[in-house]
Design a protein around this motif. Sequence first.
Motif, mmCIF file in Angstrom:
data_model
loop_
_atom_site.group_PDB
_atom_site.id
_atom_site.type_symbol
_atom_site.label_atom_id
_atom_site.label_comp_id
_atom_site.label_asym_id
_atom_site.label_seq_id
_atom_site.Cartn_x
_atom_site.Cartn_y
_atom_site.Cartn_z
ATOM 1 N N LEU A 699 7.720 -2.110 -4.092
ATOM 2 C CA LEU A 699 7.337 -2.946 -5.109
ATOM 3 C C LEU A 699 5.905 -2.975 -5.026
ATOM 4 N N GLY A 700 5.251 -3.333 -6.095
ATOM 5 C CA GLY A 700 3.624 -3.585 -6.023
ATOM 6 C C GLY A 700 3.145 -3.709 -7.329
ATOM 7 N N PRO A 701 2.062 -4.381 -7.680
ATOM 8 C CA PRO A 701 1.445 -4.473 -9.004
ATOM 9 C C PRO A 701 0.968 -3.210 -9.236
ATOM 10 N N ASN A 702 0.437 -3.129 -10.488
ATOM 11 C CA ASN A 702 -0.176 -1.912 -11.110
ATOM 12 C C ASN A 702 -1.729 -1.483 -10.299
ATOM 13 N N GLY A 703 -1.563 -0.315 -9.942
ATOM 14 C CA GLY A 703 -2.783 0.313 -9.247
ATOM 15 C C GLY A 703 -2.623 -0.052 -7.737
ATOM 16 N N ALA A 704 -1.536 -0.281 -7.237
ATOM 17 C CA ALA A 704 -1.523 -0.496 -5.781
ATOM 18 C C ALA A 704 -1.239 0.571 -4.977
ATOM 19 N N GLY A 705 -1.164 1.751 -5.442
ATOM 20 C CA GLY A 705 -0.866 2.949 -4.945
ATOM 21 C C GLY A 705 0.298 3.733 -4.760
ATOM 22 N N LYS A 706 1.221 2.979 -5.303
ATOM 23 C CA LYS A 706 2.534 3.782 -5.409
ATOM 24 C C LYS A 706 2.814 4.993 -5.702
ATOM 25 N N THR A 707 2.196 5.242 -7.052
ATOM 26 C CA THR A 707 2.284 6.579 -7.655
ATOM 27 C C THR A 707 1.370 7.520 -7.049
ATOM 28 N N SER A 708 0.353 7.220 -6.156
ATOM 29 C CA SER A 708 -0.322 8.207 -5.348
ATOM 30 C C SER A 708 0.426 8.410 -4.015
ATOM 31 N N PHE A 709 1.215 7.657 -3.670
ATOM 32 C CA PHE A 709 2.032 7.841 -2.571
ATOM 33 C C PHE A 709 3.060 8.863 -2.866
ATOM 34 N N ILE A 710 3.913 8.697 -4.105
ATOM 35 C CA ILE A 710 4.994 9.512 -4.422
ATOM 36 C C ILE A 710 4.126 11.040 -4.553
ATOM 37 N N SER A 711 3.110 10.878 -5.311
ATOM 38 C CA SER A 711 2.634 12.251 -5.583
ATOM 39 C C SER A 711 2.348 12.908 -4.506
ATOM 40 N N MET A 712 1.777 12.287 -3.502
ATOM 41 C CA MET A 712 1.706 13.236 -1.911
ATOM 42 C C MET A 712 3.048 13.716 -1.651
ATOM 43 N N LEU A 869 12.947 -2.812 1.085
ATOM 44 C CA LEU A 869 11.973 -2.820 0.165
ATOM 45 C C LEU A 869 10.642 -3.103 1.108
ATOM 46 N N GLY A 870 9.512 -2.425 0.322
ATOM 47 C CA GLY A 870 8.266 -2.729 0.816
ATOM 48 C C GLY A 870 7.311 -3.224 -0.375
ATOM 49 N N ILE A 871 6.400 -3.980 0.186
ATOM 50 C CA ILE A 871 5.622 -4.518 -0.996
ATOM 51 C C ILE A 871 4.347 -3.912 -0.719
ATOM 52 N N PHE A 872 3.804 -3.225 -1.766
ATOM 53 C CA PHE A 872 2.468 -2.236 -1.641
ATOM 54 C C PHE A 872 1.498 -2.975 -2.490
ATOM 55 N N VAL A 873 0.088 -3.436 -1.764
ATOM 56 C CA VAL A 873 -0.933 -3.942 -2.438
ATOM 57 C C VAL A 873 -2.165 -3.372 -2.298
ATOM 58 N N ASP A 874 -3.017 -2.968 -3.091
ATOM 59 C CA ASP A 874 -4.316 -2.355 -2.623
ATOM 60 C C ASP A 874 -3.958 -1.374 -1.783
ATOM 61 N N GLY A 875 -3.097 -0.247 -1.858
ATOM 62 C CA GLY A 875 -2.823 0.774 -0.881
ATOM 63 C C GLY A 875 -2.426 0.558 0.574
ATOM 64 N N SER A 876 -1.939 -0.659 0.510
ATOM 65 C CA SER A 876 -1.366 -1.088 2.190
ATOM 66 C C SER A 876 0.086 -1.670 1.933
ATOM 67 N N LEU A 877 0.756 -1.374 3.119
ATOM 68 C CA LEU A 877 1.987 -1.989 2.850
ATOM 69 C C LEU A 877 1.951 -3.370 3.580
ATOM 70 N N GLN A 878 2.487 -4.561 2.747
ATOM 71 C CA GLN A 878 2.123 -6.034 3.231
ATOM 72 C C GLN A 878 3.173 -6.521 3.882
ATOM 73 N N CYS A 879 4.578 -5.963 3.601
ATOM 74 C CA CYS A 879 5.736 -6.248 4.357
ATOM 75 C C CYS A 879 6.870 -5.517 4.023
ATOM 76 N N ILE A 880 7.899 -5.308 4.980
ATOM 77 C CA ILE A 880 8.814 -4.476 4.688
ATOM 78 C C ILE A 880 10.063 -5.075 5.262
ATOM 79 N N GLY A 881 11.333 -4.894 4.738
ATOM 80 C CA GLY A 881 12.611 -5.135 5.085
ATOM 81 C C GLY A 881 13.451 -5.349 4.127
ATOM 82 N N ASN A 882 14.740 -5.999 4.294
ATOM 83 C CA ASN A 882 15.904 -5.823 3.418
ATOM 84 C C ASN A 882 15.648 -7.173 2.387
ATOM 85 N N PRO A 883 16.240 -7.306 0.973
ATOM 86 C CA PRO A 883 15.747 -8.404 0.608
ATOM 87 C C PRO A 883 15.913 -9.907 0.806
ATOM 88 N N LYS A 884 16.984 -10.105 1.860
ATOM 89 C CA LYS A 884 17.230 -11.156 2.277
ATOM 90 C C LYS A 884 16.351 -11.812 3.350
#
Length: 984
Positions: A699-712, A869-884
């Motif tokens: 998860l992450g806002p637009n421009g967070a780096g998700k697509t760049s990560f997938i592309s790599m 889930l992992g929340i991705f902001v400005d190219g870095s992973l901010q948190c990770i874990g299951n939804p609960k």
Amino acid sequence: MADSSLGPASSWTQANALLRKNLTFQKRNVKTNIRLVSFPFILCLLLVLIQNVVDRAFNSSDNKCGCACIRRNLNGDCEEERCGLEFSDLVQASSCPITSPPEWPPLLQLPAPEYRAVRTDFISFSDLPNESCRSTGSCPATFLLSGNNRSLGEIFSRNMFMGTFSINSSDIVGSLASGVIGSESKTEFSSFLDSAFFSDLPVYSVQSQCASNSSSSVPIQLSQINFTQELRCVQGLNLWRNSASEINDELYKGYRKGNSEGKINEIIGAYDFLNSDVNQFNVSIWYNSTFKNDTGNGPIGLVRVPRAVNLASNAYLQFLQGPGTQMLFEFVKEMPKTYTELRLDVSSLLGALFFSWVVLQLFPVVLTSLVYEKQQKLRIMMKMHGLGDGPYWMISYAYFLTISSIYMLCFVVFGSVIGLKIFTLNDYSIQFVFYFIYINLQISLAFLVAALFSSVKTAAVVAYICVFGTGLLGGFLFQFFVQDLSFPSKFESEDAVLVVKIASVLVILTLSSITYYETYSVLVGGWIIVMELYPGFALYRGLYEFGQYSFRGNYLGIDGMRWADLSDSGNGMREVLIIMVVEWLVVLLVAYYVDQVVSSGGGKGPLFFLQKFRKKPPSSFRRPSLRRQGSKVFVQMEKPDVVQEREKVEQLLLEPSTNHAIICDNLKKIYPGRDGNPEKLAVRGLSLALPPGECFGMLGPNGAGKTSFISMMIGLTKPTSGTAFVQGLDIKTDMDSIYTSMGVCPQHDLLWESLTGREHLLFYGRLKNLKGSALTQAVEESLKSVNLFHGGVADKQAGKYSGGMKRRLSVAISLIGDPKVVYMDEPSTGLDPASRNNLWNVVKRAKQGRAIILTTHSMEEAEVLCDRLGIFVDGSLQCIGNPKELKARYGGSYVFTMTTFADHEEEVENMVRHLAPNANRIYQISGTQKFELPKHEVRIADVFQAVENAKRKFDVFAWGLADTTLEDVFIKVARGAQAFNVLS
């Protein structure tokens, strides 16, 4: 579900899959193929039509040898008709049999009176006549002389021209031959009728001095034709120059536009007597070869050179034997000829231009096909599903070669059937070799050029400009270079015989080769080879040679080009074949190299071919990446769950083996700055570990780096630092092996619009090594799972699908063949609720035994599908874990909402403060307020009791108590991270 024990598909299996797909694609483009093939057919038919018109014109009585009735009966009917030269006009005479060709005096090529050399500002020599002679037409005809011995040269100069000249009425042609005669007219292709005596231009007698009345009329009889020729006297002027370089400079500046003023100041020619003396005679001769009749088609016209050679020979002979000695040059004449019809083969004359367009027409077809796959990212899509570079190149090249071969075969067969001489007269085996080599070169060139384009429209426009531009430049530029070179070759083989005969008469006369020609031949011949390095000109030269041989063969009634003709010095086909073969191999290798470095997703290093010689790393190759100085500060700022994930990755990398499907080790991606902008950190040291059977949501806002990560991860781009391991294979070095066990559902649907959904799945299923009934079953199950099986949808072309149908097909493609790792970039975008729910069920079933990385903007989708889930902001992973866990960790509060009259807002706030002293009001407008209540400060029962009490005191229109949603967590984490980055 497919059998996972099948393993990766072999090269032949991949090749078979691509071939089947290409054949299906070709079947859907029948109309395009018909249009393509119709172009050469129409062009050939046009040539036949033009040929018929030309034949009718040439076979009219006006163009045939003239005939006359020599005996009639009493009724006036002709009983005997005789045809021959004596009954023909000048046009008809060309087709008549000539058993005894006429003899013509040899002529010099003289400049017209208004162009003869005079003193000018751009020529420094003052011994030329004054410009005023041009107004009276009395300017002399000038020769330039040079050599090692000036006094000897001046003797030669005096011996060249006679003082007086008279006509013997009983032997007019012989009288003309004894003098030095010249003309400003152009020569023809033959000497049956000399153009100098059949034009309005006078014939000149070159003498050392001319009398005041220097013009006369000379009666000439040719067979039964009598005519009068004007004969004028012109002074011959020989001027000495100190060196050959001075002569070169003066000749160049005087000819046409060789000077800055663009004036014409022509000189007849020049002699360099070199080291000539009483014992030896060496001479180099300059002459103007541009007066040959060269219309661009047919044989090269004659050039008036023999008389210039004879002048020098006579001058030397008189130097040795005295002024009374003369080597008489009596006449020039053609060989006898039989009756000939005027025949003009249009296909031979226009074939080089027209057929260049026909063959080059294939280039845009191949190029746009390759660029289409690049533009639509279909090439990388096939590669990400296991198609190797070897099978792709082998099948694609063979496919285009087959299409091109069929096209050329139809072209040659059709042209032969309708009787085009350029096909029927030339040896078919030479044509086969020539066309086969060229279409291979053309395909290789298309593969190379495709790397320069990313748009089909741009590639098509440039390609068609090259097609028609090459033909036009070949016809109006390149062909004239070729023809200019062919004359000197002819001079060597024919006119040089005359020079040898003269030398044999004068035993001591050893004429040197004409150095001007040799230098010119080498220079022009070298430049022609350089021009032929451009494949279009090589094609044009080969077709030009075919046309020349077929034209000559048709005109003389002989065969066209044969293999033995390739050894002819005037035949350029041999050098063309050599150039094309060498270029084919070189271009093919360069195209493959460029494709590997540039076009294959993230590309390989420029020295990728040396990898096999490098030392292989030891089996325990996994080691934690060394982070830069200051990384401790970075780790301290990370959340505990992110630090824990990083430590887990480092531990896994130290183990000799692991069952985790994906391990990302400090993965970073930095895009360099452009146009003054700073560099962009798209991914900042991501560490992540995914076991099989887990669906990880990003998860992450637009421009967070998700697509760049997938592309790599899928090989589209290379990481700046760090790496990742998929099934134990490094994405930096082993992407080709990773592709065999990977599935991808890209953010945008990458489909062939002319292939059906079933054909897409059959193709990708074969790439995953599915065969026979297993393939059929897997395709049907995939179609059913994404609701594309019923109603004929599976057999409808993908270009006619809706956006949602295309999305479902992309998901089915990513899952077919039991890939061990699947990347899904926003798979449910554009789906209606029912289709989205169905898709979720498909993904849930697909999680078994495989790792899935999924990006989405739907919090509901993330909760339903993702194990972590992992929340991705400005190219870095901010948190990770299951939804609960995330909701418990980052959303530890209730959201209390109450709506009252605005007058009671303060009372509501006091009630909330009493329930939870650390409550935070997050919303207030027109009596509606929203508060965050820390869970550890409040009990739900107390909230209900407080609301009941409030209702007794004032009106409560609505109220609610809700737990934190994943969306709230996402917003909170994203805002917090962005605020921190702004402050830092």
